[in-house]
Each structure stands twice: as C-alpha cells, then as structure tokens.
Design a protein around this motif. Structure first.
Motif, PDB file in Angstrom:
ATOM      1  N   GLN A 110       0.839  -1.188   0.000  1.00  0.00           N
ATOM      2  CA  GLN A 110       0.000   0.000   0.000  1.00  0.00           C
ATOM      3  C   GLN A 110       0.879   1.244   0.000  1.00  0.00           C
ATOM      4  O   GLN A 110       1.768   1.391   0.815  1.00  0.00           O
ATOM      5  CB  GLN A 110      -0.882   0.001   1.243  1.00  0.00           C
ATOM      6  N   VAL A 111       0.590   2.135  -0.947  1.00  0.00           N
ATOM      7  CA  VAL A 111       1.366   3.369  -1.066  1.00  0.00           C
ATOM      8  C   VAL A 111       0.863   4.393  -0.052  1.00  0.00           C
ATOM      9  O   VAL A 111      -0.335   4.607   0.083  1.00  0.00           O
ATOM     10  CB  VAL A 111       1.241   3.935  -2.481  1.00  0.00           C
ATOM     11  N   GLN A 112       1.805   4.982   0.664  1.00  0.00           N
ATOM     12  CA  GLN A 112       1.451   6.058   1.594  1.00  0.00           C
ATOM     13  C   GLN A 112       2.442   7.195   1.460  1.00  0.00           C
ATOM     14  O   GLN A 112       3.655   6.975   1.396  1.00  0.00           O
ATOM     15  CB  GLN A 112       1.461   5.545   3.036  1.00  0.00           C
ATOM     16  N   LEU A 113       1.903   8.408   1.402  1.00  0.00           N
ATOM     17  CA  LEU A 113       2.692   9.635   1.473  1.00  0.00           C
ATOM     18  C   LEU A 113       2.163  10.415   2.664  1.00  0.00           C
ATOM     19  O   LEU A 113       0.997  10.820   2.682  1.00  0.00           O
ATOM     20  CB  LEU A 113       2.541  10.451   0.188  1.00  0.00           C
ATOM     21  N   VAL A 114       3.006  10.618   3.663  1.00  0.00           N
ATOM     22  CA  VAL A 114       2.566  11.252   4.903  1.00  0.00           C
ATOM     23  C   VAL A 114       3.345  12.543   5.118  1.00  0.00           C
ATOM     24  O   VAL A 114       4.563  12.509   5.335  1.00  0.00           O
ATOM     25  CB  VAL A 114       2.750  10.312   6.107  1.00  0.00           C
ATOM     26  N   GLU A 115       2.627  13.664   5.025  1.00  0.00           N
ATOM     27  CA  GLU A 115       3.257  14.974   5.177  1.00  0.00           C
ATOM     28  C   GLU A 115       3.256  15.408   6.644  1.00  0.00           C
ATOM     29  O   GLU A 115       2.391  15.014   7.426  1.00  0.00           O
ATOM     30  CB  GLU A 115       2.515  16.052   4.370  1.00  0.00           C
ATOM     31  N   SER A 116       4.193  16.258   6.974  1.00  0.00           N
ATOM     32  CA  SER A 116       4.244  16.889   8.285  1.00  0.00           C
ATOM     33  C   SER A 116       5.021  18.191   8.161  1.00  0.00           C
ATOM     34  O   SER A 116       5.693  18.432   7.148  1.00  0.00           O
ATOM     35  CB  SER A 116       4.921  15.965   9.309  1.00  0.00           C
ATOM     36  N   GLY A 117       4.918  19.042   9.177  1.00  0.00           N
ATOM     37  CA  GLY A 117       5.716  20.253   9.216  1.00  0.00           C
ATOM     38  C   GLY A 117       4.976  21.538   8.927  1.00  0.00           C
ATOM     39  O   GLY A 117       5.564  22.623   9.009  1.00  0.00           O
ATOM     40  N   GLY A 118       3.707  21.448   8.584  1.00  0.00           N
ATOM     41  CA  GLY A 118       2.952  22.672   8.340  1.00  0.00           C
ATOM     42  C   GLY A 118       2.703  23.430   9.627  1.00  0.00           C
ATOM     43  O   GLY A 118       2.997  22.952  10.729  1.00  0.00           O
ATOM     44  N   GLY A 119       2.147  24.644   9.490  1.00  0.00           N
ATOM     45  CA  GLY A 119       1.854  25.432  10.676  1.00  0.00           C
ATOM     46  C   GLY A 119       1.617  26.874  10.330  1.00  0.00           C
ATOM     47  O   GLY A 119       1.444  27.238   9.164  1.00  0.00           O
TER      48      GLY A 119
END
Length: 119
Positions: free
Chosen positions: A1-10
């Motif tokens: 299963q392909v996953q792209l998980v973003e973080s770091g916004g604000g």
C-alpha cells in the motif's frame, strides 16, 4: 500500500521559514518523481516544486525560486520542502505527490498539510 505522509505545516509570520516533510512507503522511489502541490482557499491547485529521485534534478515554479528548496533523503525515503522568506500568498494546503512518469499527472497524493503565513 502506497502512503505519502506529510508533516511540518503550521502558522508562521511573513518572512519566516518552515520545513515540510513527506515520508513515502510502498514505492520504489528510484523510479519516481516526487513533488509538492499547493492549493490556497478558493484557488486552483498549483505546482510548487519537484525532484527526480534518481538524478536529484529539481524544478520550481517561478514564484518560489530562490526561496524554496526541495530535497530528498534516500535512506529515509523522505522528501523535504524548505520554505524561506514566506509570504502571505504562500498560504495553502501543501500536498506531497509521486509519479512514475517524468512529467504529467501525479499518481499518488498525501493528505496535505496546512501552511498559513500571516502578514
């Protein structure tokens, strides 16, 4: 299963910096182009930057050249977007994307991370 998980916004003031991260799994990234697409409220989705995983060649939309830098960490299967000198017009949801083609449509999208730049 392909996953792209973003973080770091604000939330950041104009002139400030943020670094977005996108951790990818389920892909053999050496075959992929990775990118960042953003969408402001009431606006169309807009290409921001992309990187060819194998060659490390990068592309940017004109409005972010000299301010944003896309990079990748091969060992961590992660792509980054370092955003400096942020402007209110950079506000939007930033999506991490992946494509098996050198150009054209994106095959996979992350869930997005909100970036808000106050004036």
């Amino acid at each position: 299963q392909v996953q792209l998980v973003e973080s770091g916004g604000g939330l950041v003031q104009a002139g400030g910096s943020l670094r977005l991260s996108c951790a990818a799994s389920g892909l053999i990234l050496s075959n992929y182009r990775m990118g960042w697409i953003r969408q402001g409220a009431g606006k169309e989705r807009e290409f921001v930057a992309s990187i060819l995983w194998n060659s490390n060649v990068t592309y940017y939309t004109d409005s972010v050249k000299g301010r944003f830098t896309i990079s990748r960490d091969i060992a961590k299967n992660t792509v980054y977007l370092q955003m400096n000198s942020l402007k209110p017009e950079d506000t939007g949801v930033y999506f991490c994307t992946a494509s098996a083609r050198l150009a054209g449509e994106w095959n996979y999208w992350g869930q997005g991370t909100q970036v808000t730049v106050s004036s």
